[in-house]
Design an enzyme around this catalytic site. Structure first.
Site, mmCIF file in Angstrom:
data_model
loop_
_atom_site.group_PDB
_atom_site.id
_atom_site.type_symbol
_atom_site.label_atom_id
_atom_site.label_comp_id
_atom_site.label_asym_id
_atom_site.label_seq_id
_atom_site.Cartn_x
_atom_site.Cartn_y
_atom_site.Cartn_z
ATOM 1 N N TRP A 192 0.823 -1.205 0.000
ATOM 2 C CA TRP A 192 0.000 0.000 0.000
ATOM 3 C C TRP A 192 0.863 1.263 0.000
ATOM 4 O O TRP A 192 0.393 2.334 0.295
ATOM 5 C CB TRP A 192 -0.923 0.014 1.221
ATOM 6 C CG TRP A 192 -2.047 -0.978 1.129
ATOM 7 C CD1 TRP A 192 -3.322 -0.713 0.709
ATOM 8 C CD2 TRP A 192 -2.013 -2.363 1.447
ATOM 9 N NE1 TRP A 192 -4.077 -1.862 0.758
ATOM 10 C CE2 TRP A 192 -3.306 -2.886 1.200
ATOM 11 C CE3 TRP A 192 -1.021 -3.224 1.919
ATOM 12 C CZ2 TRP A 192 -3.627 -4.220 1.416
ATOM 13 C CZ3 TRP A 192 -1.339 -4.558 2.122
ATOM 14 C CH2 TRP A 192 -2.628 -5.043 1.867
ATOM 15 N N CYS A 245 -6.706 -4.913 -1.511
ATOM 16 C CA CYS A 245 -7.850 -5.694 -1.061
ATOM 17 C C CYS A 245 -8.652 -6.315 -2.190
ATOM 18 O O CYS A 245 -9.086 -7.467 -2.090
ATOM 19 C CB CYS A 245 -8.730 -4.868 -0.137
ATOM 20 S SG CYS A 245 -9.608 -3.493 -0.932
ATOM 21 N N HIS A 295 -13.463 -1.166 1.165
ATOM 22 C CA HIS A 295 -12.684 -2.359 1.451
ATOM 23 C C HIS A 295 -13.430 -3.554 0.874
ATOM 24 O O HIS A 295 -14.655 -3.657 0.987
ATOM 25 C CB HIS A 295 -12.469 -2.548 2.952
ATOM 26 C CG HIS A 295 -11.683 -3.790 3.281
ATOM 27 N ND1 HIS A 295 -10.518 -4.088 2.636
ATOM 28 C CD2 HIS A 295 -11.917 -4.809 4.141
ATOM 29 C CE1 HIS A 295 -10.039 -5.236 3.110
ATOM 30 N NE2 HIS A 295 -10.885 -5.692 4.014
ATOM 31 N N ASP A 315 -11.972 -12.723 4.850
ATOM 32 C CA ASP A 315 -11.150 -11.647 4.298
ATOM 33 C C ASP A 315 -9.696 -12.097 4.234
ATOM 34 O O ASP A 315 -9.104 -12.468 5.251
ATOM 35 C CB ASP A 315 -11.284 -10.408 5.191
ATOM 36 C CG ASP A 315 -10.706 -9.153 4.548
ATOM 37 O OD1 ASP A 315 -10.045 -9.258 3.511
ATOM 38 O OD2 ASP A 315 -10.917 -8.058 5.111
ATOM 39 N N TYR A 327 -6.763 4.697 -0.454
ATOM 40 C CA TYR A 327 -8.129 4.234 -0.245
ATOM 41 C C TYR A 327 -8.304 3.554 1.106
ATOM 42 O O TYR A 327 -9.425 3.335 1.572
ATOM 43 C CB TYR A 327 -8.549 3.290 -1.377
ATOM 44 C CG TYR A 327 -8.101 1.853 -1.184
ATOM 45 C CD1 TYR A 327 -8.955 0.912 -0.605
ATOM 46 C CD2 TYR A 327 -6.836 1.430 -1.567
ATOM 47 C CE1 TYR A 327 -8.551 -0.393 -0.426
ATOM 48 C CE2 TYR A 327 -6.431 0.141 -1.390
ATOM 49 C CZ TYR A 327 -7.289 -0.788 -0.825
ATOM 50 O OH TYR A 327 -6.878 -2.090 -0.635
#
Length: 754
Positions: free
Chosen positions: A308, A343, A402, A425, A588
């Site tokens: 990220w 993600c 997300h 997840d 984000y």
């Protein structure tokens, strides 16, 4: 011939259950058992151990195949079986050189067995053996043996003769709906009984049989009764993953490609390296939890490395991926984590792997998604005394969006009513049981605030329904809660609608209507059960109403970002308001990046019944070069009413929309024959786009077309030659990428004919 061994062994004669014992030394008249390997058909055979036996390996015998019945050939009848089992889309079943059988558990399949001579049921016994894993054991369910029967055994292992034509037997094989999922080996033992001697001639098929979950079987724990939904959540190879933010939702086309090339092998390989015990490899709860851990590379050397940072040297930008197949193929070749993902990529891979294994699954996007780092089930925001964000204390965050997953399964480990969709997840956020994984968590339990059930209920609840608590220091420096935002978290939870290009909003499956009594009860229940802080809800009376207006639908990259902050006095006395509005670029994930503009305001005098506004404008010159991957802006507003010390604090995210990619492509094409696609868009920036390329996916092979730079404010146009290798209805997925703008995409329905 006798057992040339000093080892004592036993074997149960399979038809009449007579126990035959092999003594220490060969003696005239001894009872004995010999097992022969016929992997390569008639010819020299080496004795193999039967289940539970250790027979010598140095005995070699060439039986007379005219007298001894042996298995010569097994035909898995792959075309008809895979069509019945809805597995005929897998590339591995269509291989021209070595096709493999893929079936779903709980549903029988047929095989043809050719013997060296006519099979005589009165004289010959055949035992069917299925093995899985490195050390098959009956006690672990990894070794299964049974004889041919005349009975249907639809919920158990078994086999019966359907027909006989000379040397060929057609057998119907039954597998239980709880069968372990994986690659099973098939062995056939022909048992020959002569006097007191029993000889076993073993055939082991060279190819494994892939046995998967079966959501069409009502006794399978992943059973889904709606065939229309199964066409989407198991069989559909393409779809959309949603991004953007709550006010500007964008579908990103994605090629899941669960039936392509090596995908099924990768899925089963991940379970192997996970060291998931074989006893639970038929349980979707355990399998899905392992998938959530192994799609990321944080702990166990999984598929994808997260990044990220904005610096993707040494790999690919997460935005440049258009599907799962290219990632999984690279991983399969290297067995090393692929770089890089965020993600939506983790979610796309998880959907692919679940669907490949037969577990109904979908990618789900939550907007304004909370990341609770301390288990408080609240998101805490801290300010300094002059209204600036105190980022040093802001450990929690709210992601603009997300993406996670839902898998469909029964949950016999939970109270009744908590089966169905389970959230999980694979994005590595917080460790669960010391591993970066999350779920499966019952969506129905989340809605009720029942967060003490396995797995990871508090974290998932906070993502969709945490309250945001704002803290400022008082005159003595002690932090106090000044405002609670109860309607910020968990917006427009989205997934692709079944068998449609539309977006389905599933917010109400995670929580009751925002602000309703049921929703507030769920928050309080979760707070009492899962939170370590239970005294944060303080009711206050305030006479100034604050609101924020911004039309994101009209704000594209290159244009001005405009915001209006409204303050309305609903009381009977004059009020004075001061404050600050800050605009920053952001990732984000909710992490702020660079300042764009900061505007203190006030004092603003507001008479009773009057409304005043403060305006903020950020131009391209303000944000040029500061935008991150998804072109997000963070807006922080802090205001205080001087007369009453009423505070208003708010952090919100906004998105600058990217241009649309126009496409001109045929609705039909022929597989293996070239066709062309025209794409275009206008560069909205006052700077050139560099290192440009276009990716085309969804046609069974990903194509990359390098492009020249695109000048500032000019139109990009390209004609792309494409040769598809797929057959059937699919989606052509195209994405333009550059250093300055990424993931300008479009999808197009196309029928590929043979």
């Amino acid at each position: 011939m006798g057992c040339a061994s000093s080892v004592c062994c036993k074997h149960s004669l399979i038809k009449d259950c007579v126990i035959i014992t092999c003594l220490k030394k060969s003696q005239p008249g001894d009872s004995r058992t010999t097992v022969w390997d016929s992997v390569h058909g008639p010819g020299r055979r080496t004795p193999l151990p039967s289940s539970g036996n250790e027979l010598p390996s140095n005995i070699i015998l060439d039986p007379d195949t005219d007298k001894v019945l042996t298995v010569v050939l097994v035909d898995f009848k792959i075309p008809s079986n895979t069509k019945t089992h809805k597995t005929d889309k897998f590339d591995i079943v269509k291989s021209k050189t070595n096709p493999k059988l893929v079936v779903r558990r709980g549903l029988s399949f047929l095989i043809d067995v050719t013997f060296s001579k006519d099979y005589d049921e009165s004289k010959d016994d055949v035992r069917v053996v299925f093995d899985i894993g490195e050390n098959p054991l009956v006690s672990k369910g990894t070794n299964v043996e049974f004889i041919l029967s005349d009975e249907d055994r639809p919920k158990e292992w078994g086999a019966k003769i359907v027909s006989q034509k000379g040397k060929v037997l057609t057998l119907e094989i039954f597998t239980p709906p709880s069968c372990l999922v994986g690659k099973w080996k098939l062995k056939l033992d022909v048992v020959k009984k002569e006097n007191n001697t029993v000889s076993i001639y073993r055939y082991e098929h060279k190819d494994v049989i892939y046995i998967l979950f079966n959501p069409w079987c009502k006794d399978d724990s992943v059973y889904m009764s709606n065939d229309r939904l199964l066409k989407e959540y198991v069989l559909n190879e393409t779809g959309f993953i949603y991004s953007g933010n709550k006010n500007s939702i964008t579908p990103k086309p994605w090629n899941f490609g669960q039936f392509e090339t090596c995908i099924l092998d990768v899925a089963l390989y991940l379970l192997d390296i996970s060291e998931l015990k074989w006893e639970v490899r038929g349980n979707p709860i355990n399998v899905v939890r392992k998938i959530s851990a192994l799609v990321n590379s944080s702990d166990e050397g999984g598929v994808l490395a997260g990044n990220w940072s904005g610096d993707y040297r040494g790999g690919r930008s997460p935005l440049s991926w258009t599907g799962s197949a290219a990632i999984l193929e690279e991983y399969w070749q290297t067995k090393c984590p692929v770089k890089f993902g965020q993600c939506w990529v983790f979610s796309g891979l998880s959907t692919t792997i679940c669907r490949a294994l037969g577990i109904p699954a979908r990618s789900v996007t939550n907007y304004a998604s909370a990341h609770d780092t301390d288990g408080s089930i609240t998101i805490d925001v801290h300010f300094t005394s002059d209204g600036a964000s105190n980022d040093a204390l802001n450990y929690d965050s709210i992601w603009n969006f997300h993406v996670w997953n839902e898998a469909w399964m029964a949950r016999p480990d939970l109270p009744n009513g908590y089966g169905g969709w389970q959230a999980f997840d694979a994005t590595p956020q917080e460790a669960s049981d010391y591993v970066y994984c999350c779920g499966p968590t019952s969506v129905a339990a989340v809605k009720q605030g029942e967060v003490n059930l396995p797995y990871d209920g508090p974290f998932v609840f906070a993502e969709v329904n945490a309250d945001r608590i704002y803290w400022v220091p008082d005159s003595e420096g002690k932090l106090k809660s000044v405002y609670t935002d109860k309607r910020l978290i968990g917006k427009n939870i989205s997934t692709k609608a079944a068998n449609s290009d539309d977006r389905e909003d599933i917010t109400l499956t995670y929580k009751s209507e925002e602000g309703s009594a049921e929703e507030r009860v769920a928050v309080l229940r979760a707070n009492q059960v899962g939170s370590n802080r239970k005294d944060i809800y303080i009711q206050k009376s305030n006479d100034i109403e604050f609101s924020v207006d911004q039309d994101e639908s009209a704000t594209f990259v290159g244009g001005n970002f405009e915001l209006r902050f409204r303050m309305k006095n609903g009381g009977v006395e004059v009020r004075t308001v001061t404050g600050r509005i800050e605009v920053k670029s952001m990732y984000y994930t909710g992490v702020v990046a660079e300042p764009v503009t900061s505007n203190p305001f006030g004092p603003v005098t507001i008479n009773p019944g009057e409304e005043q506004s403060v305006f903020v404008v950020a131009t391209q010159a303000d944000y040029d070069g500061k935008l991150k991957d998804c072109c997000m802006l963070d807006v922080t507003i802090w205001a205080v009413v001087q007369e009453t010390e009423q505070y208003f604090t708010k952090k919100d995210d906004f998105r600058l929309r990217k241009p649309h990619l126009a496409i001109k492509a045929p609705s039909e094409a022929v597989s293996g024959q070239q066709f062309t696609v025209d794409v275009s868009f206008t560069n909205p920036l006052n700077r050139d786009l560099t290192n440009c390329y276009v990716v085309v996916d969804g046609l069974a092979q990903s194509f990359k077309f390098p492009q020249t730079n695109v000048a500032a404010n000019s139109t990009f146009m390209a004609t792309l030659p494409i040769i598809p290798t797929k057959v059937g209805k699919t989606d052509l997925i195209i994405s333009f990428n550059s250093d300055q703008l990424e993931d300008i995409n479009v999808s197009h329905h196309i029928l590929l004919k043979k």
